[in-house]
Design an enzyme around this catalytic site. Structure first.
Site, PDB file in Angstrom:
ATOM      1  N   GLU A 130      -4.521 -82.105  -1.237  1.00  0.00           N
ATOM      2  CA  GLU A 130      -5.105 -81.435  -2.415  1.00  0.00           C
ATOM      3  C   GLU A 130      -4.999 -79.945  -2.159  1.00  0.00           C
ATOM      4  O   GLU A 130      -5.679 -79.408  -1.289  1.00  0.00           O
ATOM      5  CB  GLU A 130      -6.550 -81.888  -2.585  1.00  0.00           C
ATOM      6  N   LYS A 179     -11.839 -82.795  10.920  1.00  0.00           N
ATOM      7  CA  LYS A 179     -11.918 -81.390  11.327  1.00  0.00           C
ATOM      8  C   LYS A 179     -12.325 -80.561  10.116  1.00  0.00           C
ATOM      9  O   LYS A 179     -11.538 -80.337   9.202  1.00  0.00           O
ATOM     10  CB  LYS A 179     -10.565 -80.880  11.841  1.00  0.00           C
ATOM     11  N   CYS A 205     -11.026 -74.970  -6.314  1.00  0.00           N
ATOM     12  CA  CYS A 205      -9.620 -75.305  -6.543  1.00  0.00           C
ATOM     13  C   CYS A 205      -9.322 -75.498  -8.016  1.00  0.00           C
ATOM     14  O   CYS A 205      -8.221 -75.247  -8.472  1.00  0.00           O
ATOM     15  CB  CYS A 205      -9.237 -76.544  -5.749  1.00  0.00           C
ATOM     16  N   GLU A 255      -2.766 -68.596  -6.915  1.00  0.00           N
ATOM     17  CA  GLU A 255      -4.192 -68.892  -6.867  1.00  0.00           C
ATOM     18  C   GLU A 255      -4.897 -67.738  -6.159  1.00  0.00           C
ATOM     19  O   GLU A 255      -4.556 -67.404  -5.027  1.00  0.00           O
ATOM     20  CB  GLU A 255      -4.390 -70.190  -6.080  1.00  0.00           C
TER      21      GLU A 255
HETATM   22  O1  TXE Z   1      -7.092 -72.268   3.849  1.00  0.00           O
HETATM   23  P1  TXE Z   1      -6.369 -73.216   4.886  1.00  0.00           P
HETATM   24  P2  TXE Z   1      -7.446 -70.729   3.962  1.00  0.00           P
HETATM   25  C1  TXE Z   1      -6.518 -71.910  -0.951  1.00  0.00           C
HETATM   26  C2  TXE Z   1      -7.013 -70.587  -1.513  1.00  0.00           C
HETATM   27  C3  TXE Z   1      -7.097 -69.733  -0.306  1.00  0.00           C
HETATM   28  C4  TXE Z   1      -5.923 -70.228   0.505  1.00  0.00           C
HETATM   29  C5  TXE Z   1      -5.999 -69.969   1.970  1.00  0.00           C
HETATM   30  O2  TXE Z   1      -6.054 -70.067  -2.394  1.00  0.00           O
HETATM   31  O3  TXE Z   1      -6.991 -68.383  -0.591  1.00  0.00           O
HETATM   32  O4  TXE Z   1      -5.912 -71.597   0.284  1.00  0.00           O
HETATM   33  O5  TXE Z   1      -7.273 -70.330   2.447  1.00  0.00           O
HETATM   34  C6  TXE Z   1      -7.004 -76.005   8.315  1.00  0.00           C
HETATM   35  N1  TXE Z   1      -2.564 -77.481  10.507  1.00  0.00           N
HETATM   36  N2  TXE Z   1      -7.563 -72.892  -0.738  1.00  0.00           N
HETATM   37  O6  TXE Z   1      -6.459 -69.965   4.763  1.00  0.00           O
HETATM   38  O7  TXE Z   1      -5.773 -72.459   6.010  1.00  0.00           O
HETATM   39  C7  TXE Z   1      -8.120 -74.991   8.391  1.00  0.00           C
HETATM   40  O8  TXE Z   1      -8.610 -74.892   9.705  1.00  0.00           O
HETATM   41  C8  TXE Z   1      -3.625 -78.205  10.124  1.00  0.00           C
HETATM   42  C9  TXE Z   1      -7.574 -73.967  -1.671  1.00  0.00           C
HETATM   43  O9  TXE Z   1      -8.839 -70.646   4.381  1.00  0.00           O
HETATM   44  O10 TXE Z   1      -5.495 -74.108   4.100  1.00  0.00           O
HETATM   45  C10 TXE Z   1      -9.116 -75.590   7.404  1.00  0.00           C
HETATM   46  O11 TXE Z   1      -9.832 -76.656   7.998  1.00  0.00           O
HETATM   47  N3  TXE Z   1      -4.728 -77.678   9.561  1.00  0.00           N
HETATM   48  C11 TXE Z   1      -8.471 -75.034  -1.291  1.00  0.00           C
HETATM   49  C12 TXE Z   1      -8.194 -76.146   6.323  1.00  0.00           C
HETATM   50  O12 TXE Z   1      -6.911 -76.285   6.936  1.00  0.00           O
HETATM   51  C13 TXE Z   1      -4.757 -76.357   9.341  1.00  0.00           C
HETATM   52  C14 TXE Z   1      -9.644 -74.779  -0.468  1.00  0.00           C
HETATM   53  C15 TXE Z   1      -8.036 -75.266   5.097  1.00  0.00           C
HETATM   54  O13 TXE Z   1      -7.627 -73.998   5.489  1.00  0.00           O
HETATM   55  C16 TXE Z   1      -3.667 -75.534   9.721  1.00  0.00           C
HETATM   56  C17 TXE Z   1      -9.471 -73.677   0.460  1.00  0.00           C
HETATM   57  C18 TXE Z   1      -2.536 -76.153  10.311  1.00  0.00           C
HETATM   58  N4  TXE Z   1      -1.458 -75.470  10.675  1.00  0.00           N
HETATM   59  C19 TXE Z   1      -8.465 -72.763   0.277  1.00  0.00           C
HETATM   60  N5  TXE Z   1      -3.979 -74.271   9.382  1.00  0.00           N
HETATM   61  C20 TXE Z   1      -8.584 -76.185  -2.205  1.00  0.00           C
HETATM   62  N6  TXE Z   1      -7.495 -76.924  -2.426  1.00  0.00           N
HETATM   63  O14 TXE Z   1      -9.654 -76.453  -2.712  1.00  0.00           O
HETATM   64  C21 TXE Z   1      -5.210 -74.275   8.834  1.00  0.00           C
HETATM   65  N7  TXE Z   1      -5.696 -75.542   8.817  1.00  0.00           N
END
Ligand code: TXE
Length: 490
Positions: free
Chosen positions: A251, A176, A285, A386
Protein backbone atom coordinates in the site's frame (compact mmCIF):
# COMPACT_ATOMS: atom_id res chain seq x y z
CA UNK A 1 5.43 5.33 30.99
CA UNK A 2 3.78 1.99 31.74
CA UNK A 3 5.11 0.27 28.63
CA UNK A 4 7.71 -2.44 28.02
CA UNK A 5 10.25 -0.56 25.95
CA UNK A 6 11.57 -3.75 24.36
CA UNK A 7 11.23 -6.08 21.39
CA UNK A 8 9.11 -9.25 21.58
CA UNK A 9 10.78 -12.34 20.11
CA UNK A 10 9.71 -15.95 20.66
CA UNK A 11 7.51 -15.00 23.60
CA UNK A 12 10.20 -12.99 25.43
CA UNK A 13 10.75 -9.27 25.90
CA UNK A 14 14.30 -8.51 24.78
CA UNK A 15 16.69 -5.66 24.07
CA UNK A 16 18.56 -5.35 20.78
CA UNK A 17 21.39 -7.87 20.50
CA UNK A 18 23.74 -4.96 19.86
CA UNK A 19 22.47 -3.19 23.01
CA UNK A 20 21.75 -0.07 20.93
CA UNK A 21 18.82 2.22 21.72
CA UNK A 22 16.81 4.84 19.84
CA UNK A 23 15.16 7.88 21.37
CA UNK A 24 11.54 8.41 20.43
CA UNK A 25 10.65 12.06 20.01
CA UNK A 26 7.40 13.93 20.61
CA UNK A 27 6.85 15.91 17.38
CA UNK A 28 5.01 18.65 19.29
CA UNK A 29 8.02 19.74 21.37
CA UNK A 30 10.93 17.41 20.43
CA UNK A 31 11.07 15.95 23.97
CA UNK A 32 12.33 12.39 24.30
CA UNK A 33 9.33 10.26 25.31
CA UNK A 34 10.87 6.77 25.24
CA UNK A 35 14.09 4.86 24.68
CA UNK A 36 13.52 1.70 22.69
CA UNK A 37 15.89 -0.97 21.37
CA UNK A 38 17.40 -0.28 17.97
CA UNK A 39 17.29 -3.79 16.52
CA UNK A 40 19.11 -4.78 13.35
CA UNK A 41 19.51 -7.73 10.98
CA UNK A 42 20.48 -10.08 13.83
CA UNK A 43 17.32 -9.36 15.80
CA UNK A 44 15.28 -9.72 12.61
CA UNK A 45 16.88 -13.12 11.90
CA UNK A 46 16.13 -14.33 15.46
CA UNK A 47 12.49 -13.25 15.09
CA UNK A 48 12.16 -14.89 11.65
CA UNK A 49 13.61 -18.14 13.05
CA UNK A 50 11.08 -18.06 15.92
CA UNK A 51 8.19 -17.41 13.53
CA UNK A 52 9.41 -20.16 11.17
CA UNK A 53 9.62 -22.70 13.97
CA UNK A 54 6.21 -21.70 15.36
CA UNK A 55 4.71 -22.13 11.90
CA UNK A 56 6.45 -25.38 10.93
CA UNK A 57 6.51 -27.14 14.30
CA UNK A 58 3.84 -25.38 16.38
CA UNK A 59 0.08 -25.87 16.67
CA UNK A 60 -1.02 -22.40 15.66
CA UNK A 61 -1.89 -23.05 12.03
CA UNK A 62 -3.67 -26.29 13.02
CA UNK A 63 -5.69 -24.63 15.78
CA UNK A 64 -9.37 -24.52 14.76
CA UNK A 65 -10.09 -21.20 13.07
CA UNK A 66 -12.89 -20.51 15.58
CA UNK A 67 -10.35 -20.64 18.46
CA UNK A 68 -7.94 -18.37 16.65
CA UNK A 69 -10.86 -16.06 15.91
CA UNK A 70 -11.80 -15.90 19.60
CA UNK A 71 -8.27 -14.80 20.49
CA UNK A 72 -8.29 -12.15 17.76
CA UNK A 73 -11.65 -10.87 19.03
CA UNK A 74 -10.25 -10.75 22.58
CA UNK A 75 -7.38 -8.54 21.39
CA UNK A 76 -10.08 -6.15 20.15
CA UNK A 77 -11.71 -6.20 23.60
CA UNK A 78 -8.42 -5.42 25.34
CA UNK A 79 -7.86 -2.52 22.93
CA UNK A 80 -11.27 -1.18 24.01
CA UNK A 81 -10.32 -1.68 27.65
CA UNK A 82 -7.04 0.23 27.19
CA UNK A 83 -8.36 2.70 24.64
CA UNK A 84 -7.48 5.83 26.59
CA UNK A 85 -3.89 4.72 27.28
CA UNK A 86 -3.39 3.65 23.67
CA UNK A 87 -4.83 6.94 22.36
CA UNK A 88 -2.51 8.86 24.68
CA UNK A 89 0.54 6.95 23.41
CA UNK A 90 -0.50 7.45 19.79
CA UNK A 91 -0.96 11.20 20.23
CA UNK A 92 2.30 11.51 22.12
CA UNK A 93 4.18 9.66 19.39
CA UNK A 94 2.53 11.17 16.28
CA UNK A 95 1.30 14.59 17.45
CA UNK A 96 -2.25 13.92 16.27
CA UNK A 97 -5.14 15.11 18.43
CA UNK A 98 -6.52 12.89 21.18
CA UNK A 99 -9.89 12.99 19.44
CA UNK A 100 -8.31 11.52 16.29
CA UNK A 101 -6.39 8.92 18.30
CA UNK A 102 -9.52 7.86 20.22
CA UNK A 103 -11.28 7.44 16.89
CA UNK A 104 -8.35 5.38 15.61
CA UNK A 105 -8.54 3.06 18.64
CA UNK A 106 -12.27 2.47 18.11
CA UNK A 107 -11.56 1.60 14.49
CA UNK A 108 -8.68 -0.67 15.47
CA UNK A 109 -10.78 -2.61 18.00
CA UNK A 110 -13.36 -2.96 15.22
CA UNK A 111 -10.75 -4.43 12.85
CA UNK A 112 -9.79 -7.12 15.38
CA UNK A 113 -13.47 -7.89 16.07
CA UNK A 114 -14.22 -8.12 12.35
CA UNK A 115 -11.40 -10.57 11.58
CA UNK A 116 -12.05 -12.50 14.81
CA UNK A 117 -15.56 -13.16 13.57
CA UNK A 118 -14.51 -13.84 9.97
CA UNK A 119 -11.82 -16.38 10.96
CA UNK A 120 -14.05 -19.47 10.72
CA UNK A 121 -16.33 -18.26 7.93
CA UNK A 122 -14.02 -18.95 5.00
CA UNK A 123 -13.87 -22.74 5.18
CA UNK A 124 -13.33 -23.47 1.47
CA UNK A 125 -15.61 -25.17 -1.02
CA UNK A 126 -16.46 -28.45 -2.69
CA UNK A 127 -16.04 -28.53 -6.46
CA UNK A 128 -18.36 -30.51 -8.67
CA UNK A 129 -15.44 -32.21 -10.47
CA UNK A 130 -15.94 -33.51 -14.02
CA UNK A 131 -14.57 -36.88 -12.83
CA UNK A 132 -16.70 -39.80 -11.64
CA UNK A 133 -16.12 -41.19 -8.13
CA UNK A 134 -14.04 -38.35 -6.83
CA UNK A 135 -14.02 -35.61 -4.24
CA UNK A 136 -12.55 -32.27 -5.18
CA UNK A 137 -12.23 -29.59 -2.55
CA UNK A 138 -10.63 -26.20 -2.30
CA UNK A 139 -9.23 -25.19 1.06
CA UNK A 140 -7.54 -22.03 2.23
CA UNK A 141 -4.37 -22.39 4.26
CA UNK A 142 -2.13 -19.83 5.92
CA UNK A 143 0.72 -18.54 3.77
CA UNK A 144 3.36 -19.15 6.47
CA UNK A 145 5.74 -16.61 7.98
CA UNK A 146 4.67 -13.02 7.27
CA UNK A 147 6.91 -9.96 7.40
CA UNK A 148 4.85 -6.85 8.16
CA UNK A 149 6.27 -3.35 7.81
CA UNK A 150 4.20 -0.35 8.89
CA UNK A 151 4.52 3.45 8.57
CA UNK A 152 4.33 6.31 11.06
CA UNK A 153 1.14 8.12 10.08
CA UNK A 154 -1.37 5.61 11.46
CA UNK A 155 1.00 3.38 13.41
CA UNK A 156 -1.48 1.10 15.15
CA UNK A 157 -4.27 1.31 12.60
CA UNK A 158 -1.96 0.09 9.83
CA UNK A 159 -0.61 -2.59 12.16
CA UNK A 160 -4.14 -3.83 12.94
CA UNK A 161 -4.97 -4.22 9.23
CA UNK A 162 -2.05 -6.65 9.02
CA UNK A 163 -2.00 -8.38 12.43
CA UNK A 164 -5.69 -9.28 12.69
CA UNK A 165 -6.13 -11.06 9.32
CA UNK A 166 -2.70 -12.73 9.50
CA UNK A 167 -3.55 -14.26 12.88
CA UNK A 168 -7.13 -15.15 11.95
CA UNK A 169 -5.78 -17.07 8.93
CA UNK A 170 -3.24 -19.01 11.04
CA UNK A 171 0.05 -17.41 9.99
CA UNK A 172 3.00 -16.53 12.17
CA UNK A 173 4.58 -13.13 11.77
CA UNK A 174 7.33 -10.64 12.41
CA UNK A 175 6.25 -7.01 12.57
CA UNK A 176 8.48 -3.97 12.15
CA UNK A 177 6.75 -0.70 12.97
CA UNK A 178 8.15 2.60 11.78
CA UNK A 179 11.25 3.30 13.82
CA UNK A 180 9.89 6.70 14.81
CA UNK A 181 6.44 5.60 16.08
CA UNK A 182 6.69 2.17 17.76
CA UNK A 183 4.86 2.83 21.06
CA UNK A 184 1.29 1.66 20.41
CA UNK A 185 2.54 -1.36 18.47
CA UNK A 186 4.63 -2.40 21.50
CA UNK A 187 1.51 -2.01 23.65
CA UNK A 188 -0.54 -4.26 21.37
CA UNK A 189 2.15 -6.93 21.56
CA UNK A 190 1.70 -6.76 25.34
CA UNK A 191 -2.03 -7.31 24.77
CA UNK A 192 -1.40 -10.23 22.40
CA UNK A 193 0.77 -11.83 25.09
CA UNK A 194 -2.02 -11.23 27.63
CA UNK A 195 -4.65 -13.04 25.52
CA UNK A 196 -2.30 -16.00 25.14
CA UNK A 197 -1.08 -15.98 21.54
CA UNK A 198 1.55 -18.77 21.67
CA UNK A 199 5.28 -17.94 21.78
CA UNK A 200 6.84 -17.44 18.36
CA UNK A 201 3.55 -16.73 16.59
CA UNK A 202 3.85 -12.94 16.86
CA UNK A 203 7.24 -11.25 16.97
CA UNK A 204 8.14 -7.58 17.15
CA UNK A 205 11.45 -6.18 15.96
CA UNK A 206 12.22 -2.47 16.33
CA UNK A 207 14.68 -0.75 14.05
CA UNK A 208 15.24 0.97 10.76
CA UNK A 209 14.01 0.05 7.33
CA UNK A 210 17.50 -0.32 5.92
CA UNK A 211 18.39 -3.01 8.48
CA UNK A 212 15.33 -4.80 9.92
CA UNK A 213 13.01 -3.95 7.02
CA UNK A 214 15.49 -5.04 4.37
CA UNK A 215 16.17 -8.32 6.21
CA UNK A 216 12.45 -9.11 6.43
CA UNK A 217 11.86 -8.42 2.77
CA UNK A 218 14.86 -10.40 1.53
CA UNK A 219 14.99 -13.37 3.93
CA UNK A 220 14.18 -16.76 2.35
CA UNK A 221 12.23 -17.96 5.40
CA UNK A 222 9.67 -15.20 5.05
CA UNK A 223 6.79 -16.25 2.78
CA UNK A 224 4.87 -13.00 2.53
CA UNK A 225 5.76 -9.37 2.94
CA UNK A 226 3.07 -6.81 3.64
CA UNK A 227 4.20 -3.20 3.48
CA UNK A 228 2.56 0.19 3.87
CA UNK A 229 4.74 3.18 3.16
CA UNK A 230 6.24 5.30 0.41
CA UNK A 231 6.41 4.33 -3.24
CA UNK A 232 10.24 4.38 -3.43
CA UNK A 233 10.53 1.98 -0.48
CA UNK A 234 7.77 -0.19 -1.94
CA UNK A 235 9.75 -0.60 -5.17
CA UNK A 236 12.87 -1.60 -3.22
CA UNK A 237 10.87 -4.15 -1.24
CA UNK A 238 9.43 -5.61 -4.41
CA UNK A 239 12.95 -6.15 -5.70
CA UNK A 240 14.31 -7.74 -2.55
CA UNK A 241 11.18 -9.90 -2.19
CA UNK A 242 11.87 -11.43 -5.58
CA UNK A 243 14.73 -13.54 -4.18
CA UNK A 244 12.35 -16.27 -2.98
CA UNK A 245 9.29 -15.01 -4.91
CA UNK A 246 7.45 -13.90 -1.78
CA UNK A 247 3.77 -13.11 -1.71
CA UNK A 248 3.52 -9.37 -1.80
CA UNK A 249 1.01 -6.85 -0.45
CA UNK A 250 1.87 -3.18 -0.95
CA UNK A 251 0.00 0.00 0.00
CA UNK A 252 2.01 2.91 -1.35
CA UNK A 253 -0.14 5.98 -0.94
CA UNK A 254 -1.71 8.32 -3.45
CA UNK A 255 -2.33 11.81 -4.75
CA UNK A 256 -6.06 11.55 -4.51
CA UNK A 257 -8.43 13.60 -6.68
CA UNK A 258 -11.62 15.09 -5.28
CA UNK A 259 -13.96 16.27 -8.07
CA UNK A 260 -16.45 18.99 -7.15
CA UNK A 261 -19.26 19.65 -9.63
CA UNK A 262 -21.19 22.92 -9.62
CA UNK A 263 -24.39 21.06 -8.62
CA UNK A 264 -22.83 19.66 -5.41
CA UNK A 265 -24.11 20.63 -1.97
CA UNK A 266 -21.66 23.52 -1.69
CA UNK A 267 -21.36 23.80 2.10
CA UNK A 268 -20.93 20.07 2.65
CA UNK A 269 -18.44 19.75 -0.19
CA UNK A 270 -16.31 22.60 1.26
CA UNK A 271 -16.47 21.11 4.73
CA UNK A 272 -15.56 17.61 3.63
CA UNK A 273 -12.88 18.80 1.22
CA UNK A 274 -11.16 20.30 4.29
CA UNK A 275 -11.64 17.11 6.34
CA UNK A 276 -10.40 15.09 3.42
CA UNK A 277 -7.04 16.87 3.48
CA UNK A 278 -6.22 18.40 6.83
CA UNK A 279 -6.96 15.50 9.14
CA UNK A 280 -3.63 14.52 10.73
CA UNK A 281 -2.03 17.47 8.90
CA UNK A 282 -2.47 15.76 5.55
CA UNK A 283 -0.33 12.78 6.48
CA UNK A 284 -2.86 10.31 5.16
CA UNK A 285 -2.38 8.04 2.17
CA UNK A 286 -5.93 8.76 0.99
CA UNK A 287 -5.89 12.52 1.65
CA UNK A 288 -7.89 14.35 -1.05
CA UNK A 289 -5.10 16.78 -1.77
CA UNK A 290 -5.94 17.18 -5.46
CA UNK A 291 -9.11 19.24 -5.76
CA UNK A 292 -10.63 19.32 -9.24
CA UNK A 293 -13.31 22.02 -9.23
CA UNK A 294 -15.99 22.98 -11.74
CA UNK A 295 -15.05 26.28 -13.39
CA UNK A 296 -18.55 27.62 -12.59
CA UNK A 297 -17.96 27.53 -8.83
CA UNK A 298 -14.15 27.55 -8.69
CA UNK A 299 -13.62 31.05 -7.29
CA UNK A 300 -16.38 30.79 -4.68
CA UNK A 301 -15.17 27.36 -3.62
CA UNK A 302 -11.57 28.47 -3.21
CA UNK A 303 -12.71 31.57 -1.29
CA UNK A 304 -14.78 29.42 1.11
CA UNK A 305 -11.84 27.05 1.68
CA UNK A 306 -9.42 29.88 2.38
CA UNK A 307 -11.79 31.58 4.86
CA UNK A 308 -12.05 28.35 6.86
CA UNK A 309 -8.35 27.47 6.63
CA UNK A 310 -7.27 30.85 8.01
CA UNK A 311 -8.96 30.02 11.31
CA UNK A 312 -7.50 26.56 11.88
CA UNK A 313 -6.16 26.09 15.41
CA UNK A 314 -2.75 24.43 15.36
CA UNK A 315 -1.33 23.12 18.61
CA UNK A 316 -0.81 20.24 20.98
CA UNK A 317 -2.85 17.13 20.35
CA UNK A 318 -3.71 17.19 24.05
CA UNK A 319 -5.45 20.60 23.93
CA UNK A 320 -9.23 20.36 23.50
CA UNK A 321 -9.47 23.06 20.81
CA UNK A 322 -6.53 21.92 18.63
CA UNK A 323 -7.63 21.04 15.11
CA UNK A 324 -4.28 20.20 13.56
CA UNK A 325 -1.10 18.90 15.16
CA UNK A 326 2.49 19.00 13.89
CA UNK A 327 4.09 16.98 11.12
CA UNK A 328 5.86 13.83 12.21
CA UNK A 329 9.54 14.86 12.07
CA UNK A 330 12.05 17.54 11.16
CA UNK A 331 12.96 15.50 8.08
CA UNK A 332 9.36 15.30 6.94
CA UNK A 333 8.80 19.01 7.58
CA UNK A 334 11.79 19.79 5.34
CA UNK A 335 10.28 17.57 2.64
CA UNK A 336 6.94 19.39 2.80
CA UNK A 337 8.72 22.76 2.66
CA UNK A 338 10.65 21.65 -0.45
CA UNK A 339 7.43 20.34 -2.02
CA UNK A 340 5.72 23.72 -1.58
CA UNK A 341 8.77 25.57 -2.90
CA UNK A 342 8.66 23.38 -6.01
CA UNK A 343 4.99 24.33 -6.49
CA UNK A 344 5.80 28.03 -6.32
CA UNK A 345 8.71 27.63 -8.75
CA UNK A 346 6.50 25.72 -11.21
CA UNK A 347 4.02 28.59 -11.27
CA UNK A 348 1.18 27.45 -9.00
CA UNK A 349 -0.46 30.37 -7.12
CA UNK A 350 -0.03 30.17 -3.37
CA UNK A 351 -3.22 31.60 -1.86
CA UNK A 352 -2.77 30.70 1.81
CA UNK A 353 -0.12 29.10 4.03
CA UNK A 354 3.11 28.02 2.39
CA UNK A 355 5.24 28.47 5.51
CA UNK A 356 5.70 27.50 9.13
CA UNK A 357 3.49 29.32 11.69
CA UNK A 358 4.95 32.29 13.58
CA UNK A 359 3.21 31.54 16.89
CA UNK A 360 6.05 31.34 19.48
CA UNK A 361 4.33 28.40 21.21
CA UNK A 362 4.66 26.27 18.10
CA UNK A 363 8.36 26.83 17.42
CA UNK A 364 9.58 23.61 19.07
CA UNK A 365 7.14 21.48 17.05
CA UNK A 366 7.25 20.43 13.40
CA UNK A 367 4.30 22.61 12.43
CA UNK A 368 3.35 23.73 8.93
CA UNK A 369 0.43 25.99 8.02
CA UNK A 370 -2.45 24.62 5.95
CA UNK A 371 -1.62 25.55 2.38
CA UNK A 372 -3.65 26.01 -0.79
CA UNK A 373 -2.37 26.31 -4.35
CA UNK A 374 -4.59 27.38 -7.27
CA UNK A 375 -3.89 27.63 -11.01
CA UNK A 376 -2.43 24.14 -10.90
CA UNK A 377 -1.81 22.02 -13.97
CA UNK A 378 -1.20 18.30 -14.34
CA UNK A 379 2.47 18.69 -15.25
CA UNK A 380 3.36 20.20 -11.84
CA UNK A 381 5.18 18.20 -9.17
CA UNK A 382 2.64 19.34 -6.57
CA UNK A 383 -0.16 17.85 -8.65
CA UNK A 384 1.60 14.61 -9.49
CA UNK A 385 3.57 13.73 -6.35
CA UNK A 386 2.30 12.81 -2.92
CA UNK A 387 3.22 15.64 -0.53
CA UNK A 388 1.95 13.97 2.64
CA UNK A 389 1.44 17.34 4.27
CA UNK A 390 -1.34 19.95 4.70
CA UNK A 391 -1.23 21.08 1.07
CA UNK A 392 -4.12 21.26 -1.43
CA UNK A 393 -3.73 21.83 -5.15
CA UNK A 394 -6.74 23.12 -7.07
CA UNK A 395 -7.37 22.51 -10.78
CA UNK A 396 -10.34 23.72 -12.86
CA UNK A 397 -12.50 21.68 -15.23
CA UNK A 398 -15.16 22.57 -17.78
CA UNK A 399 -16.79 19.19 -18.57
CA UNK A 400 -17.45 15.84 -16.91
CA UNK A 401 -15.06 14.16 -19.33
CA UNK A 402 -12.29 16.62 -18.52
CA UNK A 403 -12.80 16.13 -14.76
CA UNK A 404 -12.38 12.37 -15.05
CA UNK A 405 -9.42 12.67 -17.41
CA UNK A 406 -7.65 14.98 -14.95
CA UNK A 407 -8.46 12.68 -12.01
CA UNK A 408 -6.98 9.71 -13.83
CA UNK A 409 -3.85 11.56 -14.94
CA UNK A 410 -1.68 10.10 -12.20
CA UNK A 411 0.68 7.23 -11.50
CA UNK A 412 -1.40 6.64 -8.36
CA UNK A 413 -4.84 5.08 -8.00
CA UNK A 414 -5.63 4.76 -4.32
CA UNK A 415 -8.80 6.77 -3.79
CA UNK A 416 -10.90 9.62 -5.12
CA UNK A 417 -14.12 11.50 -4.53
CA UNK A 418 -16.89 12.99 -6.63
CA UNK A 419 -19.43 15.57 -5.42
CA UNK A 420 -22.68 16.10 -7.34
CA UNK A 421 -26.44 15.86 -6.84
CA UNK A 422 -26.81 14.16 -10.25
CA UNK A 423 -26.93 10.44 -9.50
CA UNK A 424 -26.23 9.27 -13.03
CA UNK A 425 -23.25 11.62 -13.38
CA UNK A 426 -21.87 10.44 -10.03
CA UNK A 427 -22.10 6.80 -11.07
CA UNK A 428 -20.56 7.48 -14.50
CA UNK A 429 -17.59 9.23 -12.92
CA UNK A 430 -17.14 6.58 -10.21
CA UNK A 431 -17.11 3.86 -12.86
CA UNK A 432 -14.43 5.66 -14.87
CA UNK A 433 -12.15 6.70 -12.03
CA UNK A 434 -9.18 4.30 -11.87
CA UNK A 435 -8.90 3.96 -8.10
CA UNK A 436 -9.35 1.30 -5.42
CA UNK A 437 -11.93 3.40 -3.56
CA UNK A 438 -14.29 6.06 -4.91
CA UNK A 439 -16.46 8.10 -2.56
CA UNK A 440 -19.63 9.75 -3.87
CA UNK A 441 -20.60 12.77 -1.74
CA UNK A 442 -18.15 11.72 0.97
CA UNK A 443 -14.42 11.57 1.50
CA UNK A 444 -12.01 9.43 3.48
CA UNK A 445 -14.55 7.07 4.97
CA UNK A 446 -13.46 3.47 5.41
CA UNK A 447 -14.55 0.51 7.51
CA UNK A 448 -13.23 -3.02 8.10
CA UNK A 449 -15.88 -4.71 5.95
CA UNK A 450 -14.81 -3.06 2.67
CA UNK A 451 -11.48 -3.71 0.92
CA UNK A 452 -8.80 -1.03 0.80
CA UNK A 453 -5.93 -0.74 -1.67
CA UNK A 454 -4.77 0.87 -4.86
CA UNK A 455 -4.79 0.63 -8.63
CA UNK A 456 -1.63 1.46 -10.59
CA UNK A 457 1.44 2.37 -8.52
CA UNK A 458 -0.60 2.80 -5.33
CA UNK A 459 0.04 -0.83 -4.64
CA UNK A 460 -0.69 -4.50 -4.98
CA UNK A 461 -3.39 -6.43 -3.19
CA UNK A 462 -6.06 -5.35 -0.75
CA UNK A 463 -6.34 -4.94 3.00
CA UNK A 464 -9.59 -5.06 4.99
CA UNK A 465 -12.73 -6.94 4.02
CA UNK A 466 -12.67 -10.53 2.85
CA UNK A 467 -9.84 -9.80 0.37
CA UNK A 468 -7.75 -8.62 3.35
CA UNK A 469 -8.05 -12.11 4.85
CA UNK A 470 -7.46 -13.83 1.51
CA UNK A 471 -4.10 -12.02 1.23
CA UNK A 472 -2.96 -14.14 4.15
CA UNK A 473 -4.05 -17.47 2.67
CA UNK A 474 -2.87 -19.83 -0.02
CA UNK A 475 -5.53 -21.66 -2.00
CA UNK A 476 -5.12 -25.43 -2.19
CA UNK A 477 -7.05 -27.85 -4.36
CA UNK A 478 -7.27 -31.39 -2.98
CA UNK A 479 -8.44 -34.00 -5.46
CA UNK A 480 -9.36 -37.41 -4.10
CA UNK A 481 -9.88 -40.30 -6.54
CA UNK A 482 -12.29 -42.71 -4.84
CA UNK A 483 -11.81 -45.43 -7.46
CA UNK A 484 -8.18 -45.40 -8.67
CA UNK A 485 -7.45 -47.57 -11.70
CA UNK A 486 -4.49 -47.92 -14.10
CA UNK A 487 -4.67 -45.53 -17.06
CA UNK A 488 -2.47 -47.59 -19.50
CA UNK A 489 -1.22 -44.52 -21.37
CA UNK A 490 2.39 -45.70 -21.25
O1 TXE B 1 8.34 6.17 4.43
P1 TXE B 1 9.04 4.76 4.24
P2 TXE B 1 8.97 7.58 4.78
C1 TXE B 1 4.84 8.26 1.80
C2 TXE B 1 4.78 9.76 1.98
C3 TXE B 1 6.10 10.07 2.58
C4 TXE B 1 6.99 9.07 1.88
C5 TXE B 1 8.26 8.75 2.59
O2 TXE B 1 4.67 10.38 0.73
O3 TXE B 1 6.51 11.38 2.34
O4 TXE B 1 6.22 7.93 1.79
O5 TXE B 1 7.99 8.49 3.95
C6 TXE B 1 10.33 1.05 6.35
N1 TXE B 1 13.18 -2.04 3.34
N2 TXE B 1 4.17 7.50 2.84
O6 TXE B 1 10.34 7.75 4.23
O7 TXE B 1 10.52 4.88 4.19
C7 TXE B 1 10.41 2.15 7.37
O8 TXE B 1 11.33 1.83 8.39
C8 TXE B 1 12.14 -2.32 4.13
C9 TXE B 1 2.94 6.91 2.46
O9 TXE B 1 8.81 7.77 6.21
O10 TXE B 1 8.35 4.09 3.12
C10 TXE B 1 8.96 2.21 7.84
O11 TXE B 1 8.69 1.16 8.76
N3 TXE B 1 11.49 -1.41 4.87
C11 TXE B 1 2.43 5.99 3.44
C12 TXE B 1 8.20 1.94 6.55
O12 TXE B 1 9.13 1.32 5.67
C13 TXE B 1 11.88 -0.13 4.79
C14 TXE B 1 2.75 6.13 4.85
C15 TXE B 1 7.66 3.18 5.86
O13 TXE B 1 8.69 4.08 5.65
C16 TXE B 1 12.98 0.24 3.96
C17 TXE B 1 4.05 6.72 5.09
C18 TXE B 1 13.62 -0.78 3.21
N4 TXE B 1 14.64 -0.53 2.40
C19 TXE B 1 4.70 7.41 4.10
N5 TXE B 1 13.14 1.57 4.08
C20 TXE B 1 1.14 5.33 3.16
N6 TXE B 1 1.05 4.54 2.09
O14 TXE B 1 0.19 5.51 3.90
C21 TXE B 1 12.22 2.03 4.95
N7 TXE B 1 11.45 1.00 5.39
Amino acid sequence: MNLKQQQYINGEWVDAQSGKKRSIINPYNQEVIAEVPEGDEKDARAAIAAAREAFDEGDWSWTPASERGELVTKIGHLIERDQEELAYLESLDTGKTMEESRGDMEDIAGVFRYYGELADKEGGELIDAPVKDSVSKVVREPVGVCGQITPWNYPLLQASWKLAPALAAGNTLVMKPSEITPLTTIKVFELMEEVGIPAGVVNLVLGSGATVGAELSSHDDVDLISFTGGIATGKKIMQSASGNVKNLALELGGKNPNIIFADADFETAVDQALNGVFFHAGQICSAGTRLIVDEAIHDDFVHALVERVKNFKLGSGFEQDTQMGPLISAEHLAKVEAYVEAGVKEGASLVVGGRRPEDPELQQGFFYLPTIFTNCTTDMTVVQEEGFGPVITVEKFRSEKEAVTLANDSIYGLAGGVWTMDIAKAERCAARMRMGTVWINDFNLYFPHAPWGGFKQSGIGRELGRPGLEEYTETKHIFHNLKPEPIHWF
